[in-house]
Scaffold this motif. Structure first.
Motif, mmCIF file in Angstrom:
data_model
loop_
_atom_site.group_PDB
_atom_site.id
_atom_site.type_symbol
_atom_site.label_atom_id
_atom_site.label_comp_id
_atom_site.label_asym_id
_atom_site.label_seq_id
_atom_site.Cartn_x
_atom_site.Cartn_y
_atom_site.Cartn_z
ATOM 1 N N LYS A 1 0.338 7.668 3.668
ATOM 2 C CA LYS A 1 0.599 6.274 3.291
ATOM 3 C C LYS A 1 0.174 5.312 4.392
ATOM 4 N N LYS A 2 0.393 5.694 5.608
ATOM 5 C CA LYS A 2 0.012 4.843 6.743
ATOM 6 C C LYS A 2 -1.505 4.686 6.800
ATOM 7 N N ARG A 3 -2.245 5.752 6.566
ATOM 8 C CA ARG A 3 -3.700 5.682 6.633
ATOM 9 C C ARG A 3 -4.265 4.848 5.478
ATOM 10 N N LEU A 4 -3.637 4.979 4.299
ATOM 11 C CA LEU A 4 -4.106 4.185 3.153
ATOM 12 C C LEU A 4 -3.861 2.703 3.372
ATOM 13 N N LYS A 5 -2.758 2.337 4.031
ATOM 14 C CA LYS A 5 -2.473 0.926 4.302
ATOM 15 C C LYS A 5 -3.488 0.319 5.256
ATOM 16 N N GLN A 6 -4.074 1.156 6.128
ATOM 17 C CA GLN A 6 -5.052 0.645 7.090
ATOM 18 C C GLN A 6 -6.420 0.407 6.462
ATOM 19 N N MET A 7 -6.629 0.947 5.251
ATOM 20 C CA MET A 7 -7.909 0.755 4.578
ATOM 21 C C MET A 7 -7.988 -0.644 3.945
ATOM 22 N N LYS A 8 -9.187 -1.189 3.981
ATOM 23 C CA LYS A 8 -9.420 -2.481 3.341
ATOM 24 C C LYS A 8 -9.551 -2.291 1.832
ATOM 25 N N SER A 9 -9.282 -3.342 1.106
ATOM 26 C CA SER A 9 -9.324 -3.254 -0.366
ATOM 27 C C SER A 9 -10.719 -2.923 -0.857
ATOM 28 N N ARG A 10 -11.743 -3.519 -0.220
ATOM 29 C CA ARG A 10 -13.102 -3.237 -0.678
ATOM 30 C C ARG A 10 -13.512 -1.796 -0.387
ATOM 31 N N TRP A 11 -12.865 -1.167 0.633
ATOM 32 C CA TRP A 11 -13.137 0.245 0.879
ATOM 33 C C TRP A 11 -12.618 1.098 -0.286
ATOM 34 N N LEU A 12 -11.407 0.771 -0.730
ATOM 35 C CA LEU A 12 -10.822 1.537 -1.834
ATOM 36 C C LEU A 12 -11.647 1.361 -3.113
ATOM 37 N N ILE A 13 -12.124 0.105 -3.322
ATOM 38 C CA ILE A 13 -12.946 -0.154 -4.516
ATOM 39 C C ILE A 13 -14.268 0.601 -4.414
#
Length: 553
Positions: free
Chosen positions: A353-365
């Protein structure tokens, strides 16, 4: 009242005395009884025997006398009948062209019962009269028996045969429907030493483990002559090409250590299975024979199982059939279990969860977009063309389908890594592709989940170890060292996919019993796993460089 009580007691005493005297008189008047069964056939009514057939006579003497007595049992055997043997020792003499066999039997006080089995053999057809006597001091009892010896042309001794052998077969009379018949599946003894240490047995030698049968054979006999005899069955293995005897089967008494094995006069007799079986006279009879093997000597492959039946020194039946010997390999179970635990421990750390929070939204997209693209250019073509190429190429269809799952898949994956060199981005892409595949095609299985998990963990680990995704701040990798990055991507993706391909094949063997030859596993691992994935990784590097020019972080 006292006189009346005394009279009652006196009457009871008189009645008891009369009953006791009558009982003693009844026991004393019981006569010695002689019973003869010829031919004796285990409760099956049998009137005749055939020439050269060994038959039995059961002689039973009942002695209900109260006194101790010694009697003589005498058997007069006619000419043309040969005595074979008996359970007890009998004296012999010849009298008036008849053979006289005698036995002294002593009965103690009270009820006594004595019996013995004698075996004879008739030489020719005819009727033969036996006289059996019990001679005591007071009286002689005599029984005459006539034996008919006739050769039935429709039924001969040669008709005894083994009609069928089923292997494997368990002790409860069942066989495993999941196993192919005529298959000898051997257990894996690789870890027996450590298993014995942990279970408290100690470092026992392998000979002690071989005392237990690996399976059983169900042997069906056709016995139209309804013969009753004791057969010695000998089973051994033959080479399919040369027909020569090969090692593998052993008898329990030969499972000693090497010092005791030197006491055997002929070493090749060790490599054979022998057991005594009794034919009960039924026309059709099924017998179970345990199978003991020497796991160190027996080899995998197709061999000939030959079973021979001996009546004394004469071989009267034999049966041969091809069987497949397979060594059970528990490597697949160990690899699958270890990799499953490996994924459970490391995957939550990679996509925490901590690593996912550090990702930018455009990275996830972007990861979701690449996962959808991978489904379109990898999963769809592979699903539609795999069956077609499997018909043409058979097991070598992976040479074509591997281009999609190897080159195209890793080209997209590595281009994503070049765009976003961050740990966890690869796992997101792979899981998006898996979820779409499950929704569209319903491809949900333990192997698919395990394979994606292993692939994600290995790729994340190798990419991080090679320095591709070490920058946890999300900065792009330094583009100045292109050759190093290309080599690192090639090795990381090639090794990771080779391992995941190998794990996939082992999981198929463990979960679905789909066993593959070692050369086929090596071919799939090297070509579809290492080679195709490495090429895709190199192509992905240059595709990622071009995508960088289109958009930024």
């Amino acid at each position: 009242m006292k006189i009346k009580g005394k009279n009652i007691i006196l009457c009871i005493a008189v009645v008891l005395a009369l009953l006791f005297s009558q009982g003693s008189s009844f026991a004393a008047n019981q006569a010695t009884n002689l019973q003869v069964d010829l031919p004796y056939s285990l409760g099956i009514a049998k009137q005749t025997v055939m020439p050269e057939e060994i038959f039995m006579m059961r002689t039973t003497v009942f002695h209900p006398q109260m006194n101790r007595e010694r009697v003589t049992v005498q058997i007069e055997v006619p000419q043309g009948i040969e005595f074979v043997d008996a359970n007890e020792i009998w004296t012999h003499e010849e009298r008036h062209q008849e053979q006289i066999y005698q036995k002294e039997v002593e009965f103690s006080e009270g009820y006594g019962n004595w019996f013995d089995f004698l075996r004879f053999q008739a030489q020719a057809e005819g009727e033969y009269s036996f006289t059996i006597k019990v001679i005591s001091e007071e009286k002689t009892f005599e029984v005459k028996k006539v034996l008919t010896v006739r050769n039935n042309l429709a039924i001969t001794a040669g008709d005894l045969k083994i009609s069928r052998i089923i292997v494997p077969f368990d002790e409860e009379g069942k066989y495993d429907d999941r196993m192919d018949q005529a298959t000898l599946l051997l257990r894996d003894t690789t870890l027996d030493y450590y298993k014995n240490l942990f279970t408290g047995k100690g470092a026992t030698n392998t000979a002690a483990e071989r005392v237990h049968p690996v399976t059983n054979m169900l042997i069906s006999f056709d016995n139209p002559a309804q013969q009753q005899k004791l057969l010695l069955l000998r089973a051994h293995l033959l080479d399919k090409k040369t027909g020569e005897r090969i090692p593998g089967l052993i008898s329990p008494q030969s499972t000693a250590d090497e010092d005791n094995m030197e006491l055997n006069e002929e070493y090749d007799k060790i490599h054979g299975l022998s057991a005594f079986v009794a034919l009960d006279g039924e026309k059709e009879q099924k017998l179970r024979m345990p199978v003991y093997v020497d796991e160190d000597e027996i080899k995998s492959g197709e061999v000939i199982l030959k079973v021979e039946g001996y009546d004394g020194e004469n071989k009267i039946v034999e049966y041969a059939m091809p069987i497949q010997i397979i060594h059970r390999d528990e490597t697949a179970a160990w690899i699958t279990s270890v990799m499953f635990i490996f994924v459970l421990l490391l995957l939550p750390f990679i996509i925490s969860k901590k690593r996912l929070k550090q990702m930018k939204s455009r990275w996830l997209i972007t990861a979701a977009l690449f996962g959808a693209t991978a489904f379109a250019v990898v999963s769809l073509p592979t699903t539609f063309i795999s069956d077609f190429f499997h018909i043409i190429l058979g097991p070598f269809s992976f040479l074509i389908t591997g281009m999609f799952s190897g080159i195209l898949m890793y080209m997209l994956l590595c281009s994503l890594v070049i765009l976003i060199p961050y740990m966890g981005i690869v796992s997101l892409m792979l899981f998006v592709k898996m979820l779409i595949n499950m929704i569209i095609f319903g491809h949900i299985s333990p192997i698919s989940i395990l394979l994606v998990g292993v692939q994600a963990v290995l790729l994340e680990g190798f990419l991080y170890g090679m320095g591709i995704t070490k920058k946890t701040t999300g900065e792009r990798a330094n583009p100045s060292a292109e050759k190093r990055i290309v080599c690192s991507l090639f090795l990381a993706c090639g090794i990771a996919d080779a391992i995941s391909t190998y794990v996939n094949l082992q999981a198929m063997a463990f979960l679905y019993r789909l066993y593959y030859a070692q050369w086929y596993i090596f071919l799939c691992t090297f070509i579809s796993g290492f080679f195709y994935s490495g090429i895709g990784a190199v192509c992905g590097f240059y595709l990622g460089k071009e995508l960088k020019k289109v958009g930024g972080d």
